[in-house]
Each structure stands twice: as structure tokens, then as C-alpha cells.
Design a protein around this motif. Structure first.
Motif, short mmCIF file in Angstrom:
data_model
loop_
_atom_site.label_atom_id
_atom_site.label_comp_id
_atom_site.label_asym_id
_atom_site.label_seq_id
_atom_site.Cartn_x
_atom_site.Cartn_y
_atom_site.Cartn_z
N THR A 173 0.79 -1.22 0.00
CA THR A 173 0.00 0.00 0.00
C THR A 173 0.83 1.28 0.00
OG1 THR A 173 -0.13 -0.11 2.42
CG2 THR A 173 -1.91 -1.14 1.15
N LYS A 174 2.02 1.23 0.59
CA LYS A 174 2.82 2.45 0.72
C LYS A 174 4.10 2.41 -0.09
CE LYS A 174 1.17 3.63 5.35
NZ LYS A 174 0.09 2.64 5.31
N TYR A 175 4.75 1.26 -0.16
CA TYR A 175 6.07 1.22 -0.79
C TYR A 175 5.98 0.92 -2.29
CZ TYR A 175 8.32 1.53 3.75
OH TYR A 175 8.75 1.98 4.97
N VAL A 176 5.12 -0.01 -2.67
CA VAL A 176 5.03 -0.35 -4.10
C VAL A 176 4.59 0.85 -4.93
CG1 VAL A 176 3.79 -1.77 -5.77
CG2 VAL A 176 4.70 -2.81 -3.69
N PRO A 177 3.58 1.64 -4.51
CA PRO A 177 3.26 2.84 -5.31
C PRO A 177 4.42 3.83 -5.41
CG PRO A 177 1.44 2.31 -3.84
CD PRO A 177 2.58 1.44 -3.44
N LEU A 178 5.16 4.00 -4.32
CA LEU A 178 6.30 4.90 -4.38
C LEU A 178 7.41 4.34 -5.25
CD1 LEU A 178 6.50 6.11 -0.67
CD2 LEU A 178 5.69 7.38 -2.64
N VAL B 200 10.28 4.66 -10.26
CA VAL B 200 10.73 4.07 -11.53
C VAL B 200 10.33 4.97 -12.70
CG1 VAL B 200 10.39 2.13 -13.10
CG2 VAL B 200 10.80 1.70 -10.70
N ARG B 201 9.10 5.42 -12.66
CA ARG B 201 8.64 6.31 -13.74
C ARG B 201 9.41 7.63 -13.73
NH1 ARG B 201 4.71 2.84 -12.74
NH2 ARG B 201 3.08 2.43 -14.29
N ILE C 37 6.07 -0.59 -19.57
CA ILE C 37 6.39 -0.54 -21.00
C ILE C 37 5.61 0.59 -21.67
CG2 ILE C 37 6.20 -1.82 -23.16
CD1 ILE C 37 6.69 -4.37 -21.58
N LYS C 38 4.36 0.70 -21.32
CA LYS C 38 3.54 1.77 -21.89
C LYS C 38 4.06 3.14 -21.46
CE LYS C 38 -1.22 3.50 -22.04
NZ LYS C 38 -2.60 3.30 -21.53
N GLN D 33 12.43 -8.34 -15.84
CA GLN D 33 12.82 -9.74 -15.72
C GLN D 33 12.46 -10.31 -14.36
OE1 GLN D 33 13.77 -11.56 -18.19
NE2 GLN D 33 13.88 -9.83 -19.61
N GLU D 34 12.02 -9.47 -13.45
CA GLU D 34 11.65 -9.95 -12.12
C GLU D 34 10.37 -10.80 -12.21
OE1 GLU D 34 10.63 -8.09 -7.72
OE2 GLU D 34 10.92 -6.81 -9.46
N GLN D 35 10.41 -11.94 -11.54
CA GLN D 35 9.32 -12.90 -11.68
C GLN D 35 8.10 -12.55 -10.84
OE1 GLN D 35 9.44 -15.25 -13.93
NE2 GLN D 35 11.53 -14.71 -14.51
N THR D 36 8.31 -11.82 -9.73
CA THR D 36 7.19 -11.58 -8.81
C THR D 36 6.36 -10.36 -9.18
OG1 THR D 36 8.68 -10.32 -7.38
CG2 THR D 36 8.44 -12.67 -6.92
N THR D 37 6.87 -9.52 -10.05
CA THR D 37 6.10 -8.33 -10.45
C THR D 37 4.91 -8.74 -11.31
OG1 THR D 37 8.15 -7.07 -10.43
CG2 THR D 37 6.25 -6.07 -11.52
N ARG D 38 3.79 -8.11 -11.06
CA ARG D 38 2.59 -8.46 -11.81
C ARG D 38 2.72 -8.07 -13.28
NH1 ARG D 38 -2.43 -5.73 -9.17
NH2 ARG D 38 -1.11 -3.92 -9.67
N THR D 39 2.03 -8.83 -14.11
CA THR D 39 2.07 -8.55 -15.55
C THR D 39 1.49 -7.19 -15.86
OG1 THR D 39 1.84 -10.92 -15.96
CG2 THR D 39 1.40 -9.44 -17.80
N GLU D 40 0.45 -6.78 -15.11
CA GLU D 40 -0.14 -5.47 -15.36
C GLU D 40 0.86 -4.35 -15.09
OE1 GLU D 40 -1.35 -7.81 -13.52
OE2 GLU D 40 -3.18 -8.50 -14.50
N ASP D 41 1.66 -4.51 -14.03
CA ASP D 41 2.65 -3.49 -13.72
C ASP D 41 3.73 -3.44 -14.80
OD1 ASP D 41 1.27 -2.96 -11.42
OD2 ASP D 41 2.51 -4.23 -10.15
N LYS D 42 4.13 -4.60 -15.31
CA LYS D 42 5.15 -4.62 -16.37
C LYS D 42 4.62 -3.96 -17.64
CE LYS D 42 7.46 -8.78 -14.66
NZ LYS D 42 7.88 -10.18 -14.93
#
Length: 889
Positions: free
Chosen positions: A392-397, A402-403, A506-507, A493-502
């Protein structure tokens, strides 16, 4: 002075002195107390070793004194017995009662004396013992001993008016030493609760200490605990102010604080938690009294203490904490953490500079495990996954950072590229033609591996005007984009990241690249360039970014390793769209150059506006005389007639086109793209047709069939050499309209006779002048080539030669040279060569060349031998290059 202050009577002090005098006495007392404290600290510091020796001596003296007292008691008992035996006959009842009373009073006084002495000894031993427990982080034990010392001091102060206490002022002084332990223990407890790493046992011990020390309720302790954990979170993020720590360590430590806080609440403060278990044990009847925490020597004297001292132990009202109240407090703490994360945590993530650090943070966060607090959420009625701080706090940041890294890296690369382009434009760097077309040793690859490598093709670059500065600019820009793609590839290449996030990353990369390229083009357009070298430098560098930066294409067309997350296949569409955008913007710059060249070399200035007889002698090239033989059926005789038709365009037109090509080569030494060439030809034909329209309207043209015939030939030549088709309807209609106007000036019978020969001569002139006008004219098949040959050429694969290919899309910069097919000898007039316009004499029109329509054929002896030699060379070359012999025809 000190003795006087100790003997002050408080009851008479306020009766005998004024308020100001009492204030002076109070200040003196405070000064004496501070001096005594400083003296005691100095004394203890300097004579610590003597105190240890004295303590051992006192312990030995205590044993000796106890033995002596016991012996004295035995002597007293024996004497009492002997005395009673001797006075047994003389004793009366009343005196016996008085003696027993006196004995009991004496025993009571002695017991009170011994109890007082033992209590004072306990007070002197407690400071060191409390410090020992504080150093060992046993805060509840230290707090219990402090409460025990306060209980003893309170009892002694209540008996302060007795004669014994008046003679023992050490009891009051010792309490002054013990009193600061209240703040000392509390500060130590708060400091421990504010640490990054905190185990449940230590946390419970600290909470017990706060409950006993401040006599507060559990809700206040909970609020203090949560506030201190929030302070620990904030101090962890700001730890760079006190100690140097890496950003990754601070971020991971802050995540550990949040998760450990929830774990402590789960293990300690929920129903039947560790805190309630400890409080129940302390409140049980089997719990030992506080004196049991003293050393063994003090515990041996417990029988001399009053029961209220010897049996003292802290009392707890077992607190209750409802799940609702705990949930409300936790929700308030979560809201506070959200506010801190939105400010402080975001500032820490802003210090992360590369994707590898983010990858390390994610890997470390996964390795430590993500605790599940589902039962805690259900019990406290919290929202689902609200306690998953990482999600909830770290992944969005992390995603936002990254962006931001992608955007800042792209913006930095694009800014440097724009500044470099701007510096090249301001420097006025232009590539002379001889530097582009000058042959060099390293033009061709020395091996097949070098030819197949991704190195830029030198010949292809020079045909497009890319000099060393442009290539270096693109190399630097491409290396920066390669770093962006490589860093992003680490996360993808990270396996645990969701496909939607990848897919979202890319987009975002594609959108950022498109945004930055569009911003670059808008800045370039805002320069309002007008000078020819600046325009050429700007468009060369911009087009080179598309061709010489393969990683730019990767930002739009994903590498094969990324396509498993993006199956739409729309990347090529986005790439073609951005290439089209760049080409359209560069086309506007090309059009400025085209207009500048055409303005400087206008046909109105170069071509004759009025065709006079002198202009005819000077401008019209040699006409060809043809002898036509016809048979008269009535007289059965052959009748010969002679006609004269134009053989090539006007000399002034040829000279103008030649000068225009020279000016264009000086202005733009590189090869013109097809779109630019088409636009140039459109503007050029528009000017030429306007000029011929004026000539067609002149009176001399209407009255002279030869002038109209030459102008008609010129228009047919322009239509053929510039390949004006029906697809270009306005231009096609305009040129045919002018041709029809000129046909009206020609006798219809003569025109029917001339039409076929004019078409032949137009085709012949086009073939002869195609090499000279090849810079301007598009590729058209030779007249001798049939439909089969042209269609085969259009569908066959590219030959094994240097491919001077695209400008970012699919259009060729310029086509391969046309394949010349062998033609019949009658098609051309012998070995007729091109005639230079400048060598044509004014009297050339009087010279005639007579050609009959009967074809003549040469003998084939030597030709056969030469044909065999040619076939051998063709077959050898074909076998060497792996191509069919048809290619060499």
C-alpha cells in the motif's frame, strides 16, 4: 550554615520571617543541596574503589555484629533467669507487671531501631541496583525497586519527628538521590520503545514499567507506544542527519519498523497477549515481594523490617483494552503513517538514482517475508490489506520512482541532445560535398562479421549527410537510451512483479519517449530557422536519431524478451507514427530549403519569356529530318516526303535544369529523400508550367507551328522525365491542358504525322538525359523494357549490393540504377551520344541529319565472339556474387 539549615523549624519559619527572607532561605537550601549532590558525585567517582572495600568491611562487621548481638541476647536471658530465681521469694505481682511492660517497650524500641537501620541500608543499596537493572534493560525490575524505595522513604518521612529520625538525616538525603530515577527510568523506557528493532519481551517490560511508574491506564500506554513507533519511523528516514546510512538501508529499516509495530500489537496487546499474561502474574498471590529483588545480604535482614515493608509488592489493576478502542487507535496511527509516507518516505525514494537499487529493495523486502495480519484485520475491523505496508505504501512509491527515473533520464538525454544540436547549429557546421562523397579506406567492411554487425554503414551515412559530429551525437544519445532500456529490463525480468505493472511500465516508457521526442521537435520548430546550413544541420541530426539510435526504436517496439507481456503488437504502429511525425516536421524544414533553392534559381530569370527568331536560333536544338517513303497506288510509284521534328528539349531548358541541379548539389550535398524530391519536383513543375503557359499565350507561338511543336515537345519531355501520372490530378490536367493548347497551333494533318515520331524522340531524350537529370527525376523503366521486366524488378529481392535504405519508415532514399536492356540498332541512331547544350552552335539548326526508317543490321561475326566473352564474364560474376545472369543484362 549547613547546620543552621538542618535545624530549621518549619513551623516557626513562617511565623518569624517574612516572605522575602523565606525565599532567600529556600535558595540557600537549594544551593546546599546542589553542592552536596556535586560533592557526592565527586566523592563516589574518586573513591569508588574505597567504597567497594568499605562495603566488604561492612559486610564482615555485619556478621560479627549479628554474632555479638546474639551472644548478648543469650547473656541477657541467662541473667534474667538467674535474677528471677534469686528474687522469687521477695517478688510481688505489681512490680512484675511493670517490668514486663518496660521490657516490651524496650524490645519495641530496639526493633524499631533495627528496622530503621535496615531500611536506611536498603535505601543506600538501591541506587546501584536500579542502575544495574537499567543497564541490563530490565526496566520493570528497576521501576519496582524505585517504587519500593519510594515506599520506604515515605514511611521514614512519616516518622520524621521522632528522636531517632532527627538523629539520622541520611534517610532524607538518600531519597533525594533516588527521586531522579523516576525520569531516568522513564526516559530509558521511551528511548527503547523508539528503537528500530524491538522484541516483544522488551516491549512488554517497557509497557509494564510505564503502567507502574505513571499509574496510567493502558490506553495512554498504547498511545505512547504508537507515537514512539511513529517517531522511530521518522528518525529512521532522517537518520542521515545523525549517521551516514545508505538510502536502501533506511527504506528497508522503515518497512521493518512498520511491520514490527503491527507484530508487537498482535503479540502483546491483543486478548490473552503477552502484556496481559505478565500483568496477571504480577497480580497473583504467589508473586514474591519486592525485597526479593535485593541482594542476599539484604534479604537476610527482612525479619527486622516491618511487615508493611517486608511484604510490599506493586499492585496492578488488570487493565482491559477493547478491540474497538485498539482498532481506533491503530487506525489513527495508520493515518499518521500515511501522512509521513506521503512526505518523508517520498523524499527518501527521491534519492534513489538507479533501477538496481530499486531491484535490491524489492528483493530484500521479499526475502524478509511479507507478514499476514488477516486475523488482526478481522478482529479489529480494519480494511482489507491495509496492514500490508509494502503493497500500500512502498510499491506505489517504487513505481512512481521508476517512472520518475525513466522520465528524468529521458529528459536529461533529450536535453543534452538538443543542446548539442543547438551548438552544432550555432557553430554553422556544414559538410562540404567532397567530404561526403570522398572515398575512404574504411567505407566497406573488411569481413562478413563486420558487415553483419550493428555498426553504422559509412557509405549509407554519407549519402544522407551524416558527418562524424552527427554520428557521435547519435552514439551518445543511444548509449543513454541503452542505459534506460537496460535498467528497465532489470525490473521486467523480475518474476514476482505483476504482468499489469510490467505492461504499465512498458507503456509509460513509450509515452515518455513520444512526449520527449515531440517536445524536442517543438523546441526545434520554435527556433524559426531560416538559414540553409542551420536547416540542414537540424534536419540531419533529427533524422539521424531515428536511423542511428536502435535503442530509440526499442522504446516503441519492445525487444523480444518484453513481448511476452505485451501481446498486442502495437509497438510497430507507434514507431511508425513517431517516425512519420519526425519526417513530417523535417519535411517542413526541407520545404524551406527547397523554396530557397527555387527562389534563388527561378525559371523566370533563366528561361526566355518571348521567343523571337534570335531565340529560336540560339535556343532550339538540332531538329531531326526524316524521309518518309509512300507508294502511290494509281501511278505505282514511290513518293518520298521529308519532315523535320524536334529531337531534344530546348537548350535553355536543359541548361536551366543543369544549373538547378548544380545549385541543389551545392546547397544539399546529400541525397534527397523521395518525399522532398517529390515536393521539389511539384514546385519546379508548377513554375515551369506557369512559364510555358505564358509562352503558349504569346503571339509568336500561335503564328509559328515550329515554335508550338518545340514547346509541345518540351511539355511531353517534362511529363515523361518527371513521371507525371494521373494520380497527381491537378498537375496532370494542367500539363495536358497546355499540350492541347499547343496542339491547336499545329496543323492536325501534320500533327498526326508527327505524333508517333515525337513520342519516340521524347522517350529517346528521356533515356539519354536520365543520367544527367537523375538527381531530380524518379526512377522509370527504360522504353525497351517491357512490363515483364519492370514487374520482375519490382518483385525480386534486393541484390547483394550496398543497400542505401530507409529514413525511418519504408521509403527508399533513392532507387537502384535502372537496368539497361539491349535494344535494336534502329531504336537509337548509331552510337549517338548526348549533346552538351553549351557546345551547340547558333548555326546548328541549319545542319541536318537524314535518317531513313529502314533499319540496317550489322554482320554478327565479331559480335558473336564478343557475346561469348561477355557471357563468360557475366557467368563468372554471377557465380561469385550468387546472382542470376539476368541481373547483369
Amino acid at each position: 550554615m549547613t547546620a543552621n539549615l538542618l535545624n530549621l523549624n518549619v513551623d516557626t519559619l513562617f511565623e518569624q520571617h517574612s516572605v522575602s527572607e523565606i525565599d532567600v532561605v529556600h535558595k540557600k537550601i537549594q544551593t546546599v543541596v546542589e553542592n552536596k549532590r556535586e560533592e557526592l558525585r565527586t566523592h563516589v567517582g574518586e573513591r569508588y574503589r574505597d567504597l567497594l572495600k568499605a562495603a566488604d568491611t561492612i559486610a564482615a562487621m555485619q556478621t560479627s555484629a549479628a554474632t555479638l548481638i546474639e551472644q548478648v541476647h543469650c547473656v541477657q536471658a541467662n541473667c534474667r533467669i538467674l535474677n528471677e530465681q534469686q528474687l522469687l521469694g521477695f517478688k510481688t505481682t505489681a512490680p512484675a507487671t511493670d517490668a514486663a511492660l518496660q521490657q516490651r517497650n524496650a524490645s519495641k524500641k530496639l526493633q524499631s531501631y533495627y528496622g530503621t537501620m535496615v531500611q536506611i541500608k536498603l535505601l543506600t543499596s538501591l541506587p546501584e541496583l536500579i542502575w544495574t537493572h537499567i543497564d541490563n534493560e530490565q526496566f520493570f525490575a528497576a521501576t519496582e525497586l524505585f517504587i519500593f524505595s519510594r515506599h520506604i522513604s515515605t514511611g521514614l518521612q512519616l516518622d520524621g519527628n521522632s528522636a531517632l529520625m532527627q538523629k539520622l538525616p541520611v534517610a532524607r538525603k538518600q531519597w533525594e538521590i533516588l527521586r531522579p530515577f523516576h525520569l531516568t527510568i522513564k526516559h530509558a523506557v521511551l528511548a527503547v520503545l523508539e528503537r528500530e528493532e524491538l522484541c516483544p519481551e522488551i516491549a512488554v517490560d517497557c509497557m509494564q514499567s510505564l503502567l507502574l511508574l505513571d499509574k496510567c491506564d493502558l490506553s495512554s500506554v498504547l498511545q505512547t507506544f504508537l507515537n514512539l513507533r511513529a517517531s522511530a519511523f521518522l528518525n529512521c528516514l532522517q537518520s542521515h542527519l545523525t549517521e551516514p546510512r545508505r538510502v536502501k538501508e533506511r527504506i528497508l529499516a522503515s518497512l521493518g519498523i512498520l511491520n514490527s509495530t503491527i507484530e508487537l500489537l498482535d503479540k502483546c496487546l491483543l486478548e490473552n497477549g503477552l502484556l496481559f499474561t505478565r500483568l496477571a502474574e504480577c497480580s497473583a498471590s504467589t508473586c514474591p515481594p519486592s525485597i526479593s529483588r535485593m541482594e542476599s545480604s539484604e534479604r537476610q535482614l527482612a525479619h527486622l523490617l516491618p511487615e508493611i515493608i517486608a511484604g510490599f509488592k506493586p499492585q496492578f489493576d488488570v487493565p482491559k483494552l477493547s478491540p474497538k478502542h485498539l482498532g481506533m487507535s491503530l487506525q489513527q496511527w495508520l493515518d499518521k503513517m500515511n501522512a509521513l509516507a506521503a512526505t518523508q518516505l517520498q523524499q527518501i525514494f527521491a534519492l534513489v538514482s538507479n533501477m538496481q537499487t530499486i531491484q535490491d529493495i524489492k528483493s530484500s523486502a521479499r526475502s524478509t517475508g511479507r507478514p499476514s495480519f488477516l486475523h488482526l484485520e478481522q478482529q479489529l475491523h480494519l480494511e482489507h490489506s491495509e496492514l500490508d505496508f509494502y503493497a500500500t505504501k512502498y510499491v506505489p512509491l517504487i513505481n512512481a520512482r521508476v517512472r520518475e527515473i525513466i522520465r528524468s533520464s529521458w529528459a536529461h538525454a533529450m536535453k543534452q541532445t538538443y543542446e548539442k544540436v543547438l551548438s552544432l547549429i550555432e557553430a554553422g557546421v556544414s559538410t562540404p560535398p567532397h567530404q561526403i562523397w570522398k572515398e575512404q579506406n574504411d567505407d566497406l567492411p573488411l569481413s562478413l562479421a563486420a558487415a553483419l554487425s550493428d555498426q553504422p554503414k559509412r557509405l549509407a551515412n554519407r549519402t544522407k549527410g551524416y558527418d562524424s559530429s552527427t554520428i557521435d551525437l547519435c552514439k551518445q544519445f543511444d548509449s543513454q537510451l541503452a542505459d534506460i532500456v537496460q535498467e528497465l529490463n532489470v525490473l521486467l525480468q523480475e518474476q514476482t512483479t505483476r504482468t499489469e505493472d510490467k505492461m504499465s511500465l512498458i507503456k509509460f516508457l513509450r509515452e515518455t519517449a513520444q512526449e520527449q521526442v515531440a517536445e524536442y521537435l517543438s523546441k526545434l520548430k520554435s527556433l524559426q530557422l531560416r538559414e540553409r546550413p542551420a536547416l540542414l544541420q537540424a534536419l540531419r541530426n533529427s533524422l539521424a536519431l531515428v536511423e542511428l539510435c536502435p535503442n530509440l526504436k526499442l522504446c516503441f517496439c519492445q525487444p523480444p524478451s518484453w513481448r511476452q507481456w505485451n501481446q498486442s503488437g502495437a509497438g510497430i504502429d507507434h514507431w511508425q507514427r513517431i517516425c512519420g511525425l519526425i519526417e513530417d516536421e523535417m519535411l517542413s524544414l526541407w520545404l524551406l530549403i527547397v523554396e530557397d533553392v527555387l527562389t534563388a534559381h527561378s525559371c523566370e530569370k533563366q528561361l526566355t519569356k518571348i521567343i523571337s527568331h534570335e531565340a529560336v536560333l540560339r535556343d532550339f536544338a538540332l531538329w531531326q529530318t526524316l524521309t518518309l517513303e509512300q507508294r502511290d497506288e494509281e501511278q505505282e510509284q514511290s513518293v518520298q516526303s521529308t519532315i523535320r521534328i524536334p529531337s531534344q528539349p530546348r537548350l535553355s531548358l536543359q541548361t536551366y535544369l543543369h544549373q538547378l541541379i548544380q545549385a541543389l548539389n551545392l546547397a544539399v550535398p546529400q541525397t534527397l529523400p523521395s518525399k522532398v524530391l517529390h515536393a521539389f519536383n511539384q514546385k519546379l513543375l508548377g513554375q515551369l508550367l506557369g512559364h510555358y503557359e505564358g509562352l503558349a499565350a504569346a503571339e509568336c507561338t500561335k503564328t509559328s507551328q515550329n515554335i508550338a511543336l518545340q514547346l509541345y515537345f518540351d511539355l511531353k519531355f517534362l511529363e515523361r522525365v518527371f513521371a507525371v501520372s494521373r494520380e497527381e490530378r491537378p498537375l496532370y490536367d494542367q500539363i495536358h491542358s497546355q499540350q492541347n493548347n499547343l496542339r491547336d497551333c499545329i496543323d492536325p494533318f501534320d500533327f498526326e504525322l508527327f505524333a508517333e515520331h515525337i513520342s519516340t524522340h521524347v522517350a529517346r531524350s528521356t533515356s539519354r538525359l536520365q543520367g544527367e537529370l537523375g538527381v531530380l527525376t524518379p526512377y522509370t523503366p527504360a522504353p525497351g523494357q517491357g512490363t515483364t521486366a519492370s514487374s520482375a524488378l519490382a518483385h525480386e529481392a534486393d541484390p547483394n549490393v550496398l543497400c542505401l535504405s530507409t529514413s525511418g519508415s519504408t521509403s527508399l532514399w533513392f532507387p537502384l540504377l535502372p537496368i539497361v536492356m539491349p535494344q535494336a540498332a534502329g531504336g537509337l541512331v548509331g552510337s549517338e551520344c548526348k549533346q552538351k547544350p553549351v557546345e551547340t552552335d547558333k548555326t546548328a539548326i541549319a545542319t541536318t541529319a537524314t535518317t531513313t526508317t529502314t533499319p540496317t543490321r550489322k554482320s554478327g561475326g565479331s559480335a558473336t565472339t564478343r557475346k561469348g566473352d561477355n557471357s563468360k564474364s557475366k557467368s563468372g560474376a554471377a557465380s561469385f556474387f550468387g546472382m542470376s545472369q539476368e541481373w547483369f543484362r
